[in-house]
Design a protein around this motif. Structure first.
Motif, PDB file in Angstrom:
ATOM      1  N   PRO A  61     -32.468 -14.968 107.104  1.00 33.61           N
ATOM      2  CA  PRO A  61     -31.401 -14.550 106.492  1.00 33.61           C
ATOM      3  C   PRO A  61     -31.854 -13.576 105.533  1.00 33.61           C
ATOM      4  N   ALA A  62     -31.603 -12.803 105.237  1.00 38.39           N
ATOM      5  CA  ALA A  62     -31.682 -11.648 104.511  1.00 38.39           C
ATOM      6  C   ALA A  62     -30.620 -11.436 103.084  1.00 38.39           C
ATOM      7  N   ARG A  63     -31.176 -10.851 101.973  1.00 35.01           N
ATOM      8  CA  ARG A  63     -30.239  -9.655 101.670  1.00 35.01           C
ATOM      9  C   ARG A  63     -29.620  -8.736 101.945  1.00 35.01           C
ATOM     10  N   ILE A  64     -28.138  -7.920 101.893  1.00 33.44           N
ATOM     11  CA  ILE A  64     -28.036  -6.563 102.283  1.00 33.44           C
ATOM     12  C   ILE A  64     -28.187  -6.104 101.746  1.00 33.44           C
ATOM     13  N   ARG A 108     -25.911 -16.833 102.996  1.00 33.88           N
ATOM     14  CA  ARG A 108     -26.615 -15.528 103.253  1.00 33.88           C
ATOM     15  C   ARG A 108     -26.621 -14.364 104.912  1.00 33.88           C
ATOM     16  N   VAL A 109     -26.752 -13.300 104.805  1.00 40.85           N
ATOM     17  CA  VAL A 109     -26.509 -13.122 106.247  1.00 40.85           C
ATOM     18  C   VAL A 109     -27.473 -12.994 107.371  1.00 40.85           C
ATOM     19  N   ILE A 110     -27.413 -13.788 108.715  1.00 41.18           N
ATOM     20  CA  ILE A 110     -28.878 -13.515 109.461  1.00 41.18           C
ATOM     21  C   ILE A 110     -28.567 -12.512 110.029  1.00 41.18           C
ATOM     22  N   CYS A 111     -30.111 -11.881 110.307  1.00 43.71           N
ATOM     23  CA  CYS A 111     -29.701 -10.197 110.884  1.00 43.71           C
ATOM     24  C   CYS A 111     -30.520 -10.475 111.867  1.00 43.71           C
ATOM     25  N   PRO A 112     -29.324  -9.645 112.664  1.00 42.77           N
ATOM     26  CA  PRO A 112     -29.585 -10.030 114.157  1.00 42.77           C
ATOM     27  C   PRO A 112     -30.707  -9.363 114.585  1.00 42.77           C
ATOM     28  N   ASN A 113     -31.405  -8.595 113.650  1.00 45.30           N
ATOM     29  CA  ASN A 113     -33.141  -7.870 114.322  1.00 45.30           C
ATOM     30  C   ASN A 113     -33.554  -8.998 113.761  1.00 45.30           C
ATOM     31  N   CYS A 114     -34.326  -9.416 112.967  1.00 47.50           N
ATOM     32  CA  CYS A 114     -35.509 -10.323 112.706  1.00 47.50           C
ATOM     33  C   CYS A 114     -34.773 -11.758 112.351  1.00 47.50           C
ATOM     34  N   SER A 115     -33.200 -11.933 112.201  1.00 45.47           N
ATOM     35  CA  SER A 115     -33.024 -13.367 112.286  1.00 45.47           C
ATOM     36  C   SER A 115     -33.363 -14.286 111.255  1.00 45.47           C
ATOM     37  N   ARG A 136     -24.877  -0.899 106.775  1.00 42.52           N
ATOM     38  CA  ARG A 136     -25.573  -2.248 106.062  1.00 42.52           C
ATOM     39  C   ARG A 136     -26.972  -1.760 106.672  1.00 42.52           C
ATOM     40  N   VAL A 137     -27.337  -2.849 105.244  1.00 40.37           N
ATOM     41  CA  VAL A 137     -29.258  -2.552 106.379  1.00 40.37           C
ATOM     42  C   VAL A 137     -30.516  -3.586 105.563  1.00 40.37           C
ATOM     43  N   CYS A 138     -30.492  -4.816 106.355  1.00 42.96           N
ATOM     44  CA  CYS A 138     -31.145  -5.721 105.878  1.00 42.96           C
ATOM     45  C   CYS A 138     -32.408  -5.385 105.417  1.00 42.96           C
ATOM     46  N   LYS A 139     -32.483  -5.542 104.166  1.00 36.99           N
ATOM     47  CA  LYS A 139     -33.082  -6.027 102.966  1.00 36.99           C
ATOM     48  C   LYS A 139     -34.648  -6.035 103.753  1.00 36.99           C
ATOM     49  N   LYS A 140     -35.271  -6.709 104.379  1.00 37.40           N
ATOM     50  CA  LYS A 140     -36.291  -7.585 104.567  1.00 37.40           C
ATOM     51  C   LYS A 140     -36.576  -6.892 106.067  1.00 37.40           C
TER      52      LYS A 140
END
Length: 103
Positions: A79-82, A70-77, A94-98
């Motif tokens: 692991p999120a789906r993309i 899982r990619v770690i979102c740099p904004n919310c830190s 690319r957008v963080c789903k969280k």
């Protein structure tokens, strides 16, 4: 456009290295696998090539299936789906789903 790119920070969610974090070193599009820094370490036995390159056992990273990370979102830190967002000019991002922020 693939969801995982080189130099993305990822978390491994399945396999023997579950829970480890690392950076994507490279990816193989045909196989759907990535090489993560410090994860899935395999031993490779090599012969001596010449005086400068001795033989022996070399430890290096092995491939991991893209579905197991899982990619770690740099904004919310986290692991999120993309997901993908298409802007008005037709560019994909690319957008963080969280947190719905662009990665």
């Amino acid at each position: 456009m693939l969801k995982v790119k080189k130099n993305d920070k990822v978390k491994i969610v399945k396999g023997k290295d579950r829970g480890k974090y690392g950076k994507v070193l490279r990816r193989n599009r045909q196989d759907g696998k990535v090489f993560v820094e410090g994860a899935n370490i395999v031993s490779k036995h090599t012969r001596q090539q010449d005086q400068n390159k001795p033989g022996g056992i070399i430890k290096k990273e092995g491939p991991i299936n893209i579905a197991n990370i899982r990619v770690i979102c740099p904004n919310c830190s986290k692991p999120a789906r993309i997901g993908f967002d298409i802007s008005g000019s037709g560019e994909k991002a690319r957008v963080c789903k969280k947190c719905n922020q662009q990665i």
